[in-house]
Design a protein around this motif. Sequence first.
Motif, PDB file in Angstrom:
ATOM      1  N   ALA A 179       0.777  -1.324   0.022  1.00 32.39           N
ATOM      2  CA  ALA A 179       0.092   0.154   0.002  1.00 32.39           C
ATOM      3  C   ALA A 179       0.818   1.111   0.018  1.00 32.39           C
ATOM      4  CB  ALA A 179      -0.930   0.070   1.083  1.00 32.39           C
ATOM      5  N   GLY A 180       0.383   2.192  -0.726  1.00 34.32           N
ATOM      6  CA  GLY A 180       0.971   3.605  -0.676  1.00 34.32           C
ATOM      7  C   GLY A 180      -0.041   4.505  -0.911  1.00 34.32           C
ATOM      8  N   PRO A 181       0.333   5.856  -1.093  1.00 31.42           N
ATOM      9  CA  PRO A 181      -0.703   6.876  -1.124  1.00 31.42           C
ATOM     10  C   PRO A 181      -1.620   6.674  -2.358  1.00 31.42           C
ATOM     11  CG  PRO A 181       1.641   7.896  -0.781  1.00 31.42           C
ATOM     12  CD  PRO A 181       1.992   6.349  -0.968  1.00 31.42           C
ATOM     13  N   GLY A 182      -2.701   6.428  -1.974  1.00 28.01           N
ATOM     14  CA  GLY A 182      -3.709   6.271  -3.019  1.00 28.01           C
ATOM     15  C   GLY A 182      -3.610   5.026  -3.859  1.00 28.01           C
ATOM     16  N   VAL A 183      -2.831   4.374  -3.572  1.00 29.25           N
ATOM     17  CA  VAL A 183      -2.710   3.200  -4.442  1.00 29.25           C
ATOM     18  C   VAL A 183      -2.559   1.674  -3.626  1.00 29.25           C
ATOM     19  CG1 VAL A 183      -1.315   1.859  -6.054  1.00 29.25           C
ATOM     20  CG2 VAL A 183      -1.401   4.372  -6.337  1.00 29.25           C
ATOM     21  N   ILE A 184      -3.057   0.623  -4.143  1.00 28.02           N
ATOM     22  CA  ILE A 184      -2.828  -0.609  -3.326  1.00 28.02           C
ATOM     23  C   ILE A 184      -2.674  -1.730  -4.442  1.00 28.02           C
ATOM     24  CG2 ILE A 184      -3.826  -2.483  -2.226  1.00 28.02           C
ATOM     25  CD1 ILE A 184      -5.569  -0.618  -0.427  1.00 28.02           C
ATOM     26  N   ASP A 185      -1.266  -2.098  -4.174  1.00 31.94           N
ATOM     27  CA  ASP A 185      -0.663  -3.341  -5.223  1.00 31.94           C
ATOM     28  C   ASP A 185      -0.861  -4.824  -4.614  1.00 31.94           C
ATOM     29  OD1 ASP A 185      -0.241  -1.472  -7.303  1.00 31.94           O
ATOM     30  OD2 ASP A 185       1.909  -1.753  -6.711  1.00 31.94           O
ATOM     31  N   ALA A 226       1.796 -15.095 -13.436  1.00 31.65           N
ATOM     32  CA  ALA A 226       2.270 -13.903 -12.414  1.00 31.65           C
ATOM     33  C   ALA A 226       1.115 -12.792 -12.590  1.00 31.65           C
ATOM     34  CB  ALA A 226       3.434 -13.536 -12.763  1.00 31.65           C
ATOM     35  N   ALA A 227       0.436 -12.244 -11.682  1.00 30.60           N
ATOM     36  CA  ALA A 227      -0.536 -11.228 -11.623  1.00 30.60           C
ATOM     37  C   ALA A 227      -0.466 -10.125 -10.913  1.00 30.60           C
ATOM     38  CB  ALA A 227      -2.105 -11.863 -11.468  1.00 30.60           C
ATOM     39  N   LEU A 228      -0.846  -8.821 -11.132  1.00 28.87           N
ATOM     40  CA  LEU A 228      -0.674  -7.798 -10.451  1.00 28.87           C
ATOM     41  C   LEU A 228      -1.995  -7.097 -10.401  1.00 28.87           C
ATOM     42  CD1 LEU A 228       0.204  -5.234  -8.877  1.00 28.87           C
ATOM     43  CD2 LEU A 228       0.811  -4.247 -11.167  1.00 28.87           C
ATOM     44  N   THR A 229      -2.868  -6.816  -9.620  1.00 29.72           N
ATOM     45  CA  THR A 229      -4.101  -6.050  -9.400  1.00 29.72           C
ATOM     46  C   THR A 229      -3.861  -4.880  -8.779  1.00 29.72           C
ATOM     47  OG1 THR A 229      -5.554  -7.837  -9.191  1.00 29.72           O
ATOM     48  CG2 THR A 229      -6.518  -6.013  -8.783  1.00 29.72           C
ATOM     49  N   ARG A 230      -3.819  -3.671  -9.203  1.00 33.04           N
ATOM     50  CA  ARG A 230      -3.547  -2.250  -8.888  1.00 33.04           C
ATOM     51  C   ARG A 230      -4.844  -1.483  -8.642  1.00 33.04           C
ATOM     52  NH1 ARG A 230       1.315   1.259 -10.895  1.00 33.04           N
ATOM     53  NH2 ARG A 230       2.224  -0.134  -9.307  1.00 33.04           N
ATOM     54  N   TYR A 231      -5.051  -1.331  -7.619  1.00 30.87           N
ATOM     55  CA  TYR A 231      -6.454  -0.323  -7.137  1.00 30.87           C
ATOM     56  C   TYR A 231      -5.780   1.201  -6.991  1.00 30.87           C
ATOM     57  CZ  TYR A 231      -8.999  -4.610  -6.778  1.00 30.87           C
ATOM     58  OH  TYR A 231      -9.609  -5.767  -6.725  1.00 30.87           O
ATOM     59  N   GLU A 232      -6.360   1.890  -7.644  1.00 30.65           N
ATOM     60  CA  GLU A 232      -6.097   3.264  -7.637  1.00 30.65           C
ATOM     61  C   GLU A 232      -7.322   4.346  -7.218  1.00 30.65           C
ATOM     62  OE1 GLU A 232      -3.570   5.321 -10.603  1.00 30.65           O
ATOM     63  OE2 GLU A 232      -3.320   3.541 -11.456  1.00 30.65           O
ATOM     64  N   LEU A 233      -7.117   4.947  -5.977  1.00 27.76           N
ATOM     65  CA  LEU A 233      -8.299   5.478  -5.277  1.00 27.76           C
ATOM     66  C   LEU A 233      -8.335   7.180  -5.768  1.00 27.76           C
ATOM     67  CD1 LEU A 233      -7.476   4.345  -1.597  1.00 27.76           C
ATOM     68  CD2 LEU A 233      -8.577   3.247  -3.523  1.00 27.76           C
ATOM     69  N   LEU A 234      -9.428   7.299  -6.697  1.00 27.03           N
ATOM     70  CA  LEU A 234      -9.368   8.407  -7.633  1.00 27.03           C
ATOM     71  C   LEU A 234     -10.314   9.463  -7.019  1.00 27.03           C
ATOM     72  CD1 LEU A 234      -8.872   7.193 -11.213  1.00 27.03           C
ATOM     73  CD2 LEU A 234      -7.079   7.940  -9.578  1.00 27.03           C
ATOM     74  N   PRO A 235     -10.616  10.639  -7.559  1.00 29.14           N
ATOM     75  CA  PRO A 235     -11.513  11.672  -7.048  1.00 29.14           C
ATOM     76  C   PRO A 235     -13.097  11.218  -7.475  1.00 29.14           C
ATOM     77  CG  PRO A 235      -9.641  12.778  -7.939  1.00 29.14           C
ATOM     78  CD  PRO A 235      -9.507  11.219  -8.165  1.00 29.14           C
ATOM     79  N   ASN A 236     -13.976  11.485  -6.727  1.00 26.68           N
ATOM     80  CA  ASN A 236     -15.345  11.567  -7.421  1.00 26.68           C
ATOM     81  C   ASN A 236     -15.781   9.990  -7.349  1.00 26.68           C
ATOM     82  OD1 ASN A 236     -17.505  13.044  -8.054  1.00 26.68           O
ATOM     83  ND2 ASN A 236     -17.102  12.944 -10.081  1.00 26.68           N
ATOM     84  N   GLY A 237     -15.469   9.380  -6.156  1.00 34.17           N
ATOM     85  CA  GLY A 237     -15.984   7.930  -6.070  1.00 34.17           C
ATOM     86  C   GLY A 237     -15.447   6.898  -7.119  1.00 34.17           C
TER      87      GLY A 237
END
Length: 380
Positions: free
Chosen positions: A113-119, A141-152
């Motif tokens: 986890a980092g600012p606004g991102v979970i890998d 081998a798989a990456l799922t990256r979630y980026e928490l963006l404005p406006n839901g």
Amino acid sequence: MLCLLAGPLSAAWTWSTRSSGGDLWLTAAQDGAPLFDLRLGAGGAIAELDYRPAAGADLLANPYGDNDTDRVIQWTLWSDSYAVATPSGSEPFNEDLAGSGDGTFSPIVAVNAGPGVIDIYAVPQDQWDRSLNGAMQARYAALTRYELLPNGVLKVRRVIRTADIAGPADGGHAYDVYFEQWNPFKVGAGAFNAYALSLDAGGQPDWWYQANEDIPYYQYLPAADSFGYAVMYQTSAWLTQPVVGVVYGTKELNLASDPELAGVSGRSVFNSMGWGAETPGDQGIALLPALQLFDVPSRSVIDYSYYLVLRPHAEAPLKSDLEQLSAGAPAPALYGAGHAFTGDLAAIVPLLDASLGATGVRTENLATLLHAAASRPAAR
């Protein structure tokens, strides 16, 4: 509690994360009021999407059978190049991010986890029917990256390194790939009963399908011929109940000019399916942006991004929000095994390769692995 703000958010929306009982949750709040809770589970999939004002009602379809590996937001990879004869006919190659049909979870290698991102790095490796592993199996081998963006808005990025399929007589070095973003939503009075593929000038659905009536089944709509988004909603409560947008964009597949990909072809498509007309307690609609790829060499890299747009109800800006996200959505891409990666892929791909040698942990309790340095793959 972790608090990962996604940079300069809209004044009305914030994101936060928390751990509870070993689970990792994301929460989207508007004007300080928590609205949507998302639990990250097996393989890095979204295992729950709860709407807080409705007593935490889960907007994802009910679990399938006794597993928590199907009715989750994840990717699934099919190949019609290979199939195995079974007593009921035959089964094609099929592996899912979350795990197999008997509830066996895919191993997790790292949760960072980092600012606004979970890998989340995982190594899916089992057939949906694990009894078929001896006949055809591949370790991705798989990456799922979630980026928490404005406006839901939640950006979902999938990066995978394809693998040889063990078992086939030809070695499984190149095969057709159907790479699908599986988004299974609940149909019911407190959830949804329709989806729209466009909104009119007034922001109302004008290209839409309704549950148990006319939901298309795998229509293979070219993304370039669509508006690049779909919206789940309740026909009787457009302005009062939650809507969820799935934005995949209209850009064509970007095939890298790598020699390994000389014989590869493919396209970006949108599919859907519905179920449950005869089972009122288990009804759903799945929105399925996907890549349809042919003759893909093993060790190729797929990079696919899309967006989940969460709203407590439809509102005037929804149409423009969806259109802007669609216009800006990255083109899905396929790279050869020997590609010289630049940008963030130059860091991601070595971590994918390191993941392949890791055992990982078969769990859906991701908070227990968060920042676990011993489980984190190292670049090489």
